[in-house]
Write an enzyme that holds these catalytic residues in place. Structure first.
Site, PDB file in Angstrom:
ATOM      1  N   CYS A   1      -9.600  -2.062  16.710  1.00  0.00           N
ATOM      2  CA  CYS A   1      -9.543  -0.628  17.006  1.00  0.00           C
ATOM      3  C   CYS A   1      -9.977  -0.367  18.449  1.00  0.00           C
ATOM      4  O   CYS A   1     -11.139  -0.612  18.801  1.00  0.00           O
ATOM      5  CB  CYS A   1     -10.447   0.103  16.002  1.00  0.00           C
ATOM      6  SG  CYS A   1     -11.162   1.644  16.567  1.00  0.00           S
TER       7      CYS A   1
ATOM      8  N   CYS B   1     -13.126   1.596  19.118  1.00  0.00           N
ATOM      9  CA  CYS B   1     -14.295   0.820  18.694  1.00  0.00           C
ATOM     10  C   CYS B   1     -14.751  -0.113  19.805  1.00  0.00           C
ATOM     11  O   CYS B   1     -15.953  -0.248  20.077  1.00  0.00           O
ATOM     12  CB  CYS B   1     -13.973  -0.006  17.450  1.00  0.00           C
ATOM     13  SG  CYS B   1     -13.441   0.951  16.015  1.00  0.00           S
TER      14      CYS B   1
ATOM     15  N   CYS C   1     -13.658  19.395   8.642  1.00  0.00           N
ATOM     16  CA  CYS C   1     -12.872  20.172   9.613  1.00  0.00           C
ATOM     17  C   CYS C   1     -13.002  19.546  11.008  1.00  0.00           C
ATOM     18  O   CYS C   1     -14.101  19.467  11.557  1.00  0.00           O
ATOM     19  CB  CYS C   1     -13.362  21.622   9.596  1.00  0.00           C
ATOM     20  SG  CYS C   1     -13.078  22.553  11.098  1.00  0.00           S
TER      21      CYS C   1
ATOM     22  N   CYS D   1     -14.498  21.694  13.763  1.00  0.00           N
ATOM     23  CA  CYS D   1     -15.940  21.869  13.511  1.00  0.00           C
ATOM     24  C   CYS D   1     -16.719  20.688  14.072  1.00  0.00           C
ATOM     25  O   CYS D   1     -17.773  20.857  14.709  1.00  0.00           O
ATOM     26  CB  CYS D   1     -16.218  21.977  12.007  1.00  0.00           C
ATOM     27  SG  CYS D   1     -15.371  23.329  11.184  1.00  0.00           S
TER      28      CYS D   1
END
Length: 765
Positions: free
Chosen positions: A452, A455, A560, A563
């Protein structure tokens, strides 16, 4: 068919086939593997080559879409977590080029072993932070000059192999990285770490000569008078014997290449036997390149090659392999690391490339012991430390940390040095839940996958954050490709997922993956400035609040995305406004009753409950950009202020005719810069309350006043030093052109001192 065919699609129906299977790659495939696999399939299954297949176009769009998703780290993360369902909101179109494009232009250097294809996942760690000498080609596959340069760039890479690290960045695929590096034209050739752009002739000779100018390795000219003094204390030397009259000496360029290729491994010395005949006789050589050990004062047989690169390779091949460790010797490792002496352990791979690179490591890591373990004969030891062949780990006082990256000695050495001074440790199922979750101690854990890209970018920042915070918080990493069951148990759905366990309570980090942001998150969690509100505390603290108390509340949901992006900014708002307002947050998934009662319909919802009202019925809702500056500027409209509101009716008497010094901010409410500057102006007013008065004028409501003052841009700040002898001041004061708080204060104080000195001289006269 045209040279490039472009199909723009608003939505392409793709059957539910696994994207990794479509490209024939593993789920841990890296960027280069993905590109190579797609290119191979593109050349075989392109519609240009399959004109008799009526489904060729549709099938190729599926493959292209799979490639577009997997090459993009954010889309790949969504796909890995939610499958195609997670991509429904991403209305990007599939497109593909002609067959000729994939044959001649796609991924120019992906097949070249001497050229390292770099991407944003490893650029900082491998290039920017390594300190190594790099020559990097930033190119575009659509650039004609880039293709013309490619054969020469390959020759440069072969010529400088082992001397200068040669890289390439495909800006067509990695435009974000290229933009960050300020690349605006192709090809752009940059030397790192100086970041110097090459502007000369693009021939092999010129490019090689330019790169060698940055090599810091030293070639020592040795003589009878300086030989003993110079070689003493250095463990390994490579001596080049020659005679200038015979013309068998390496050229100056080849000497530099030899010294650079062996930097930190051998010292390179040149002895010209035409002038140093006695020294050559003493050492027993008059020609050739010979390894020499000062301790034994013996030279070895001359190396065979006459080429600098080959000589470097031969000299390194002569080095011994790191010593082998067995389970019976493991207590020595444990004893050393307990005393603060780290060990780098190589879990041996038998590939020649791996073994060659590992020979260099002891020379690069003089303060760290380097050893190897053969997992075929020491399977129990490898099992005990959860390691497999071909892996590398640094064992240190806090545990061990596994290396993830290219198996290149320089990169491994850089990792070992960084890891040795940080207290990051690799975690295994043995550490859960006891050592980490149930201990009650603060632990920050990074759940990641080596394939990744985000990462891999995070790991160096993780080490920096651990070093900056110190031993008060433990930092760990979990490789979810090795410990998949553990990550499933911990409900890890995407990588990287970073969780801070404070008193065994998990707090997931969302935000910029930088060391500073990680440190701020830990500090905010340990010493929160944002109050977590529950059903009970919302009633007690907010619904029953005093009329003079201002509250700001973020109603959010953990699932969310916006958020989570807001949370770092909200924590910053909490710190900035802690003395002016109460800042809280409500998790609407666990406090559903509160959110239903307050009529929350979307997330995040930010409300401000102003002074002068009690309860939660009277509020204003934030509608602007969700960053700390915008939210702070919005909040300041409702907070007690040291800044007077001025109008045409009081400007003349309060400011122009006043003996008091004034600082006035002329602004417009629609001006974003004005709103962002407002909190800074408030801070100036607070800090200089006893020295000047501060005011503000809304030019949208007071247009004639601002016109008479001569305001043409917003915000404009004028300083008025104060009227003298009952004579009004001019409409336009001294303009303050900076918006920096400290600079504004320094300018104003300087003006006040000058006025005081002028007054004193007047009084003396």
């Amino acid at each position: 068919m045209k040279a490039a065919v472009l199909f723009l699609l608003f939505f392409v129906h793709v059957a539910c086939e696994d994207y990794y299977d479509l490209l024939g790659i593993k789920r841990d495939a890296g960027d280069r593997d993905i590109r190579r696999a797609f290119k191979k399939i593109a050349l075989k299954r392109h519609p240009d080559k399959n004109k008799d297949d009526p489904n060729a176009h549709e099938n190729f769009l599926k493959i292209t879409r799979a490639y577009e998703v997997l090459k993009d780290e954010e889309l790949r993360k969504k796909y890995d977590t939610y499958g195609e369902e997670g991509l429904k909101e991403d209305h990007f179109g599939g497109h593909y080029q002609s067959w000729k494009f994939y044959q001649e232009e796609f991924g120019i250097y992906d097949e070249d072993p001497e050229i390292i294809t770099l991407s944003k996942s490893d650029f900082d760690q491998s290039v920017v932070n390594s300190g190594d000498l790099w020559f990097v080609n930033f190119y575009s596959p659509n650039c004609h000059h880039c293709h013309n340069l490619a054969p020469t760039w390959r020759e440069v890479a072969r010529e400088l192999q082992g001397v200068v690290r040669i890289g390439a960045v495909n800006c067509g695929e990695d435009w974000v990285l290229c933009n960050q590096q300020g690349i605006h034209s192709f090809p752009s050739l940059l030397i790192f770490p100086k970041r110097e752009k090459y502007r000369g002739e693009r021939s092999k000779k010129a490019l090689v000569r330019h790169a060698l100018e940055f090599v810091s390795a030293v070639v020592h000219d040795l003589s009878e008078t300086n030989f003993d003094e110079k070689v003493t204390g250095s463990p390994k030397w490579l001596l080049h014997f020659c005679s200038s009259d015979a013309g068998d000496c390496l050229s100056s360029m080849n000497r530099i290449k030899l010294a650079a290729g062996l930097d930190k491994i051998y010292n390179v010395g040149v002895i010209d036997c035409m002038y140093q005949a006695s020294l050559c006789k003493r050492l027993g050589h008059t020609t050739g390149t010979v390894p020499y050990t000062p301790q034994s004062q013996e030279t070895m047989e001359p190396l065979v090659s006459l080429d600098a690169i080959e000589l470097s390779h031969e000299a390194i091949e002569l080095l011994p392999h790191p010593e082998f460790l067995t389970q019976s010797l493991w207590p020595e490792v444990e004893s050393d690391v307990a005393a603060g002496r780290p060990w780098l352990v190589l879990f041996t791979d038998t590939s020649p490339e791996f073994l060659f690179e590992m020979k260099k490591l002891p020379s690069f890591l003089t303060d760290i012991k380097v050893r190897q373990v053969d997992c075929r004969t020491e399977s129990k030891l490898c099992e005990m430390v959860h390691m497999r062949k071909g892996q590398v780990a640094l064992f240190k006082k806090v545990g061990y940390e596994q290396y993830h990256g290219r198996m290149v000695a320089e990169d491994i050495a850089s990792f070992a040095k960084q890891s040795a001074i940080s207290h990051v440790r690799s975690l295994t199922p043995d550490d859960f839940p006891g050592r980490v979750i149930n201990s009650g101690e603060p632990w920050f854990v990074d759940f990641f996958a080596p394939w990744c890209p985000p990462c891999m970018r995070l790991l160096p920042e993780w080490r920096k954050a651990a070093t900056n915070i110190g031993q008060s918080v433990s930092f760990g990493t979990v490789d979810c490709t090795v410990h998949g069951n553990l990550c499933n148990q911990m409900n890890i759905r995407s990588y990287p997922t970073t969780i801070f366990y404070n008193q065994s309570v998990p707090h997931q980090f969302h935000g910029d993956r930088s060391a500073n942001a990680l440190v701020e998150f830990v500090k905010d969690t340990l010493n929160p400035k944002v109050i977590t509100l529950t059903d009970n505390t919302f009633d007690e603290l907010l619904r029953k609040r005093p009329k003079d108390e201002v509250w700001m509340v973020d109603f959010y949901a953990p699932w969310c995305g916006p958020c989570n992006q807001l949370m770092p900014a909200w924590n910053k708002v909490g710190k900035v406004l802690q003395k002016k307002a109460k800042v809280g947050k409500v998790d609407c998934t666990t406090q559903q009753r509160v959110c239903e009662r307050e009529g929350i319909r979307s997330y995040p919802t930010i409300r401000l409950y102003p002074a002068g009202h009690s309860g939660s019925n009277y509020f204003d809702t934030f509608q602007g950009w969700r960053n700390a500056e915008s939210i702070r500027a919005w909040a300041y409209q409702y907070l007690p202020s040291k800044v007077f509101v001025l109008r045409e009716s009081n400007f003349y008497t309060s400011v122009l005719q006043s003996k008091d010094p004034w600082l006035v901010d002329f602004y417009a409410p629609w001006c974003g810069h004005c709103m962002n500057f407002a909190p800074s102006f408030e801070r100036v007013a607070e800090l200089m309350e006893n020295e000047i008065k501060c005011g503000k004028i809304d030019c949208q409501n007071q247009p004639s006043l601002c016109q008479r003052v001569g305001i043409h841009q917003y915000p404009t700040v004028y300083f008025y030093e104060g009227a003298e002898n009952d004579v009004s001041q001019a409409h336009a004061g001294l303009e303050i052109t900076t918006q920096n708080i400290n600079q504004i204060i320094n300018i104003v104080k300087s003006e006040l001192r000058q006025k005081q000195l002028k007054t004193q001289r007047h009084d003396e006269l």
